[in-house]
Structures are given as C-alpha cells and as structure tokens.
Design a protein around this motif. Structure first.
Motif, PDB file in Angstrom:
ATOM      1  N   GLY A 256     -40.657  -0.583 -50.701  1.00  0.00           N
ATOM      2  CA  GLY A 256     -40.797  -1.075 -49.336  1.00  0.00           C
ATOM      3  C   GLY A 256     -39.900  -0.313 -48.391  1.00  0.00           C
ATOM      4  O   GLY A 256     -39.468   0.816 -48.666  1.00  0.00           O
ATOM      5  N   GLU A 257     -39.601  -0.930 -47.244  1.00  0.00           N
ATOM      6  CA  GLU A 257     -38.701  -0.331 -46.279  1.00  0.00           C
ATOM      7  C   GLU A 257     -37.302  -0.208 -46.867  1.00  0.00           C
ATOM      8  O   GLU A 257     -36.882  -1.014 -47.696  1.00  0.00           O
ATOM      9  CB  GLU A 257     -38.667  -1.174 -45.000  1.00  0.00           C
ATOM     10  CG  GLU A 257     -39.986  -1.240 -44.254  1.00  0.00           C
ATOM     11  CD  GLU A 257     -40.426   0.113 -43.716  1.00  0.00           C
ATOM     12  OE1 GLU A 257     -41.635   0.373 -43.673  1.00  0.00           O
ATOM     13  OE2 GLU A 257     -39.532   0.915 -43.344  1.00  0.00           O
ATOM     14  N   TYR A 258     -36.570   0.785 -46.433  1.00  0.00           N
ATOM     15  CA  TYR A 258     -35.225   1.032 -46.976  1.00  0.00           C
ATOM     16  C   TYR A 258     -34.276  -0.102 -46.595  1.00  0.00           C
ATOM     17  O   TYR A 258     -33.939  -0.306 -45.430  1.00  0.00           O
ATOM     18  CB  TYR A 258     -34.697   2.360 -46.453  1.00  0.00           C
ATOM     19  CG  TYR A 258     -33.327   2.714 -46.978  1.00  0.00           C
ATOM     20  CD1 TYR A 258     -32.218   2.720 -46.143  1.00  0.00           C
ATOM     21  CD2 TYR A 258     -33.154   3.033 -48.325  1.00  0.00           C
ATOM     22  CE1 TYR A 258     -30.954   3.049 -46.632  1.00  0.00           C
ATOM     23  CE2 TYR A 258     -31.904   3.357 -48.816  1.00  0.00           C
ATOM     24  CZ  TYR A 258     -30.809   3.362 -47.965  1.00  0.00           C
ATOM     25  OH  TYR A 258     -29.571   3.673 -48.452  1.00  0.00           O
TER      26      TYR A 258
ATOM     27  N   PRO B  11     -37.976   3.120 -50.447  1.00  0.00           N
ATOM     28  CA  PRO B  11     -39.156   3.966 -50.703  1.00  0.00           C
ATOM     29  C   PRO B  11     -39.149   4.523 -52.122  1.00  0.00           C
ATOM     30  O   PRO B  11     -38.186   4.363 -52.885  1.00  0.00           O
ATOM     31  CB  PRO B  11     -38.994   5.076 -49.666  1.00  0.00           C
ATOM     32  CG  PRO B  11     -37.521   5.153 -49.430  1.00  0.00           C
ATOM     33  CD  PRO B  11     -37.013   3.748 -49.522  1.00  0.00           C
TER      34      PRO B  11
END
Length: 772
Positions: free
Chosen positions: A55-57, A65
């Motif tokens: 997902g998003e960092y 990621p």
C-alpha cells in the motif's frame, strides 16, 4: 479458539515444509483481489506481527510499496524488525495470484515482488489459485472455521461489515447454528466489555473501523454503566478505573485477566496510570515494572558478595517477588526476572549443602532423592526467555552459587571413586542382561541426563506403568565407549590399546565398531533395528535410537536449556507411536549425562606430550604415565589409562557443555521402563514395512511389504492421532495403495501411517503433501 487465532494459525501453517527435501520458504504471499480482509487489518497485524501490507508508504503501520516490502522481507531495513521465529506474511489487497504469476504482463508496481513466489509460498484456497475470501474461510471445514453462513446478500454484506468482530469471537460461539444478517449485526453490541477493552487497547483503530452506531452504543453504555464518557474523559481515565477495578469495573478487570493476550497494547496504556501509595501491584503494571528494575539491581549487587551471602539474598528476594509470578503481568511476559528468580532461589536452596557419602553408590542415592533438582532448576533458569543482558545476569548468579557447589560435589565423588572404586565397572553389563527375551524395545536416547529423565518420566506416566531407575555409565562417559556398552551386542566387542577416540573394536578383528556392525550384530541376534518411522514386529525385540540432546548440547551450549522440553517431546511422541503399534514394553536407556556450567569451565593444563587423545573432560595418557590427575582404566581395556579433569574443570578452554569426566551428572544414567497397561491387540503379530512413497500431484502412491491383506494406509498430520487424518483409509492390495488428499493440504507436513485391523500403527513415514 478465537477465529483470529485460527486464521493466524492457518496462514502460518501454509509455510510448513519438509526439511528433508525443501528449504524454508522466505515469505507467505496472501492475495486478496476484492480487498475483503482489509477492514480487519489492525486486528490482523496485532495477531500476526510478521504481517506487512502492500500500500501507501507508512512504515509505522508496516505498509509500503513493493520494493519496500522486498527490502523488509530480506531484512535490509534496520528500522523494520519482524519476529525472527516467524515467516513474513505479505498481504496484497487488490492483487490476485495471476498478477504475479504472469511476469511478462505483471504491473510495474508489482514486479519487485514477482520473484518472491519462487522462494515463498501462497495462502490460497485451492490449486486454482483462488483467494481465500471471508465467506470461504468461515464456511470451509478444511482450513477454515466450518461455520454455517447464509448466502443471501444481506447476510454477506453484514458479514463483511463486522469482520473484525467476527474474528474476535470464539468459533464455538458461532457454530451449530445458521448465521444470518441479524446474527452478525448482534455482534456489534453483544459484548460491551470486549468493545471497551478493545477500544482501550487501540482506540484509534477502533474508531476508524467501527461505524457510528457501534461507537455511539459503546459510549452510551460507558456513561450509564461504567460512569465515564469515552469522548470527554478519554482512554487514560478508563485505564485508571480499570486499575482500580471497583464496582462494575471489577468484571471488566476479570475479563481482562482472563483474555489479556488479546489486548497486547493495553499494558502500554496502563503503565501511564500513576498508582497511589496503597495501590496493589497486581493491577498496576507501573509497580511491577518498578519491581523488575529493583530486582535486576539487587541481583547485580549480590554478585559483589560471596556465595553464602548471595544465597541468603536470593531467599529474601524470593520472599518479596514470588507473588508477582501470579500477577497478570507475568503471563504477559512483563515479569521475566521474577520468573527466573523462582528457579534461582531453588538452586540456592538445593546447593546450600555440599554432600558426600561413604562411597559412590551412597552419593548416587542422595543425588537421586533430592540433589538432581539443583541441576534441573539450573536448566530452567537458563531457559527463561530474558533479554540478552538479563540472561548474562542470570548466568553470573548461577556461576556464583552453582558452579562452586558442582565443583566440590564432583571432587567428593572423584575422591570416593579413587578410594572405593567406580561402581559402574561391573554394573553396566547387568543392565543389558535384564533385556527381555522378546516383546521389548530398547530405546536409546543420547545424552539423557538423570534430571531431565525425571521430566520425561513424568510426561510418560499416562501411558501405563512407568518406572525410573538408574545405573552407571561406562568410563569415560562418552558416546563411543558408553553407548557400545549398553547395546545388546556388547559381548561382540573388546578394547585394544591401539583403539582411538574411545571407540571399541570387534572381538574377532581390530575393525572399529560402527553403526553398520551394530545393525549386523543385532540382526544376527534376532533383534530388529528400527529406522525413523518403522514400528517393527512387537513379538520380537528391537533397538531404537532417537533424540538430539547430546548433539544440541555440543552445538548450542547454554542454549540447550531452552530446547530440553522440545527434545523430550520428540522422544515421548516416538514412545507413544511404538505403544500404539503394539509394543508392550519399552526400556529407555542412555550412554551418559553431561556437565553444563553457566560460565566457561575453568581450564586446567595437561601437557600434550603426555596424551594420545585429549577431550575436554578426559584424555588418554601415553604408556599410563602419571599425569598428575586422577586416572582410571578404560571400560573396554583397563590397560588404557584415562586422565579425568578435576571437579568442574576442563582440559580445553571455553567449554560450557561437555561430558567424559567423572561426575554424578555425567556418570549416573537413568533407565525408564514403560509397560503398557492396555490389553494387547489381537493382531499384534501383523507387521508391515514401507518401501516406497511417491507423490503424483495430490495423490500419494505407496508400496509396502506385509504378509497380511488387512493392513490399511492413511495420511495423518500426527502419526498416533486418528483425529488428524487427512485422507480416507484404504487397504493395501499386493502391498500397493494410492491415497488422495484435498488441495487445501498441499505443502502440509504429514505422516503416512500403516494400520492393522485394530488401528495399531505398524509403520510410519513423514512426508510433504504434494512433494516429490
């Protein structure tokens, strides 16, 4: 079992592998194209700290990621630490298996993860590569919860909406009834105490995943029943009320103590509560934390005094801290030193007196009656799961109170052997003379020291008539000498002055005794040599050897202490298998014990030019010259003179674990006799031997040798447990059979078992479902 625990066990179980043919998978890949499991991520990550998410960092949430995930899996990001004893789990929301399998068309954002499929494994529903949907997990009886869930749209929507609440429920509470939409909705407000504790455990994630109705319901209940407002007063006020546990909060406290493991972050909140002077540490973790620090400081201080003063200090500390082992903080591993102190104080008590006797046998009686407990408590203290610095502290305390006692007791024993003789010189063969003519398994366990044999003895009591006795090891107490002396073929062996490394040779020629000749001579005597997985013919005699105690001691040193119970469990399982196969009596024997010192054994000098062979605790002296140390004759040839290291010393530096010397711990060896009290099976004479096993997909093809047409084959996850069968039982025809396994068990560790008509295990062989 809670469903979240079952889910975690199933996901982790997908990493099972056959150590004989595979390497450990480096990662478990979990695809979820529909993102159904995403709403439960906070709960999932709390239950599985090894879980990382695509997902998003957001590294604080273990989310990022693909390239970041690959770095975490490979352990190159020091700021992200995953549990070292778990296989990392990578959750991939919005991704399906074929996205990674088709590397040519794999999205660029996923390409860094594509290669993980070749050194990892999947958590998938079937060979088709389908994701485990929430509904599939709840309804499946194979790898799931086996619940009855309605298929209508309302029920399915409600199921996904309250997924975290479902996972926090016990499976038994949801079973034996059809689960409709109304049943799922009731989960939102059916247990306000659980919701209250969940909110206190992680208020932010609860507010994020709870809908407005659920939060408002809890807030109303708190105001009317628990006399505080979650929105106005906050979690710290709730924590203060929980620690006080007055009135209705007492039931909340009881629930917490009964299920504290499900609220892993709550102690962090409770630590912020400042207790008053009259507060009880049983409900205030801050008091417990302060007591742990004080205990650590006290243990460090007692190292500055002498041995007797240290014993008294440990007694005083135990009186103060013993109660903390009954607190909930101990169950949560927040009082590890208090746990270790219990064992340290026992060591101090058991070693307060340095005992001796009129001869070696009298010392052995005293050791068997009580002093073995000193060694047992030392092992338990060393096995406590402590931070590295505290492990060193425990070792230092043991070195102060235990090692001097061990050294003096050993010197007393050595003195009695010097003046009165070693009783094992004429008793070793007496043990072998008692081997039954037929129907007995002699089970050899290398390095089964007397104190840990006490643990094994207790673990085997439920199997029938179990008795523990003792004998003496052949000298020196090393495997090459002492194991040969207790085999049924000891009369085929002798010792020559030219023999090396304490290994006897064959009586009729000077060839070294080896496993080849052990098997050969056993066969000539009509004994069976049972390999791992074989059950043999219970009407004859058999020799079995198992257990890695001595090997792990030499490799792991002090870390052996933490492995003892696991190693003994393997021995117990093998005993249970043999009894299930129809054997009526099992005699567990060993070759030697060992010495384990918390600090390295003191090194004593022995000139190399005096020795033919030199080990840590013993050495062969050239031409029987005077070495300056106590010398004894080799068991197999008394003309060979062997020097013994004095006390708890060693001829080599840096030794924590060793054997071969002259001490009660090394020389007094246990014998455990297990007699089954169950009526013998009528088909005990049936025998079978597995000769071949091959997998074709999920079909297991086997071949065996048996004289009976009534032998059945089946696959189990535990050899002696009929409830763990994962295939149908099928009879052998001309010694052949094919067993089919459901795809949910692919890559699962299993055991192929052959059974007689009464269900007795005749033979077994470990395998990996679908493996080569």
């Amino acid at each position: 079992m809670k469903l979240i625990d079952l889910l975690a066990a199933e996901i982790r179980g997908s990493a099972a592998y056959n150590t004989n043919v595979q390497v450990a998978p480096s990662v478990i890949l979990w695809t979820d194209k529909l993102c159904q499991w995403a709403p439960a991520l906070p709960l999932l990550q709390a239950a599985m700290p090894e879980l990382i998410v695509l997902g998003e960092y957001a590294p604080e949430k273990k989310t990022g990621p693909a390239i970041w995930i690959k770095c975490v899996v490979d352990g190159v990001l020091p700021e992200i630490v995953l549990p070292s004893d778990r296989t990392p789990i990578v959750y991939l929301p919005g991704v399906e298996r074929r996205d990674l399998r088709a590397i040519g068309s794999c999205p660029d954002a996923l390409k860094p993860l594509a290669e993980l499929q070749y050194r990892g494994c999947w958590w998938i529903y079937s060979n088709s590569g389908r994701d485990w949907t929430v509904n599939a997990f709840l309804v499946s009886s194979n790898g799931g919860a086996g619940l009855d869930v309605a298929k209508d749209e309302k029920a399915q929507q409600a199921m996904l909406r309250v997924l975290p609440e479902i996972l926090e429920n016990e499976r038994e509470e949801l079973s034996n009834r059809r689960l409709e939409a109304a049943d799922f909705n009731k989960l939102v407000s059916s247990d306000p105490v659980r919701d209250l504790l969940s909110w206190m455990n992680d208020s932010k994630s609860c507010r994020e995943r709870w809908d407005a109705s659920r939060w408002q319901a809890l807030a109303g209940i708190c105001e009317t029943e628990y006399h505080f407002s979650p929105e106005q007063d906050g979690v710290l006020t709730a924590a203060e009320l929980l620690c006080q546990h007055q009135g209705i909060w007492h039931s909340v406290w009881q629930r917490y103590t009964e299920s504290c493991q499900h609220y892993p972050h709550l102690p962090e909140l409770l630590l912020k509560v400042q207790p008053d002077l009259a507060a009880d540490g049983a409900s205030y973790p801050a008091i417990n934390a302060s007591e742990e620090k004080d205990l650590e400081l006290s243990l460090q201080q007692l190292l500055q005094g002498g041995c007797d003063k240290a014993r008294q200090s440990l007694k005083t500390l135990e009186q103060r801290h013993a109660k903390r082992r009954s607190w909930v903080w101990s169950e949560l591993d927040l009082a590890p030193l208090a746990g270790a102190l219990g064992h340290l104080s026992q060591v101090a008590e058991k070693t307060a007196k340095v005992f001796s006797g009129s001869d070696a046998d009298e010392m052995a009686v005293q050791y068997r009656e009580q002093y073995w407990q000193a060694d047992d408590q030392v092992l338990k203290a060393l096995a406590c799961p402590l931070p590295a610095s505290q492990q060193v502290l425990v070792q230092q305390v043991l070195a102060l109170i235990y090692t001097p006692w061990l050294d003096e007791v050993t010197r007393n024993f050595q003195g009695l052997v010097r003046s009165k003789g070693y009783p094992g010189s004429n008793q070793v063969n007496e043990a072998t003379a008692e081997y039954a003519v037929a129907g007995e398994v002699v089970f050899f366990v290398d390095g089964l020291r007397y104190d840990i044999a006490q643990r094994l003895n207790q673990a085997l009591q439920h199997l029938g008539d179990v008795r523990l006795s003792a004998t003496w090891a052949a000298l020196p107490s090393v495997t090459a000498t002492a194991k040969a002396a207790i085999t049924p073929v000891h009369d085929r062996l002798t010792g020559r002055t030219t023999d090396r490394d304490f290994e006897p040779s064959l009586l009729d020629n000077d060839t070294d005794f080896s496993s080849y000749y052990l098997k050969k001579f056993l066969q000539e005597k009509g004994w069976q040599y049972l390999e791992e997985g074989d059950s043999g013919d219970p009407t004859s005699n058999a020799w079995v050897q198992s257990g890695d105690i001595d090997k792990e001691g030499h490799v792991k040193g002090l870390k052996l202490a933490a492995r003892i119970d696991t190693l003994l469990a393997e021995v117990q399982e093998r005993v249970e298998e043999l009894l299930a196969a129809g054997w009526r009596k099992i005699r567990i024997v060993t070759d030697h014990g060992w010495m384990l010192t918390p600090a390295s054994m003191a090194k004593v000098e022995l000139a190399k030019h005096l020795t033919e062979t030199r080990w840590g605790r013993c050495a062969v002296i050239k031409d029987s010259v005077d070495s300056g140390y106590q010398q004894v004759g080799w068991y197999w040839n008394s003309a060979v003179s062997i020097a013994m290291a004095p006390g708890a010393c060693s001829f080599k530096a840096g030794q924590h674990y060793d054997h071969g010397g002259l001490s009660l711990q090394e020389c007094l060896t246990p014998v455990i006799e297990v007699r089954s009290t169950q009526s013998p099976a009528t088909s005990a004479t049936t025998s079978a031997t597995l000769s071949d096993l091959r997998w074709l997909g999920l079909t297991c093809k086997i071949q065996a040798q048996t004289a009976s047409e009534s032998v059945m084959a089946v696959l189990r996850t535990h050899a002696a447990d009929a409830g763990s069968e994962i295939s149908k039982r099928k009879p052998l025809k001309d010694g052949k059979c094919s067993l089919m396994v459901d795809d949910q068990y692919e890559h699962t560790s299993a055991v192929l078992v052959l059974l007689d008509e009464q269900g007795n295990v005749l033979a077994k062989l470990p395998t990996l479902v679908g493996g080569e």
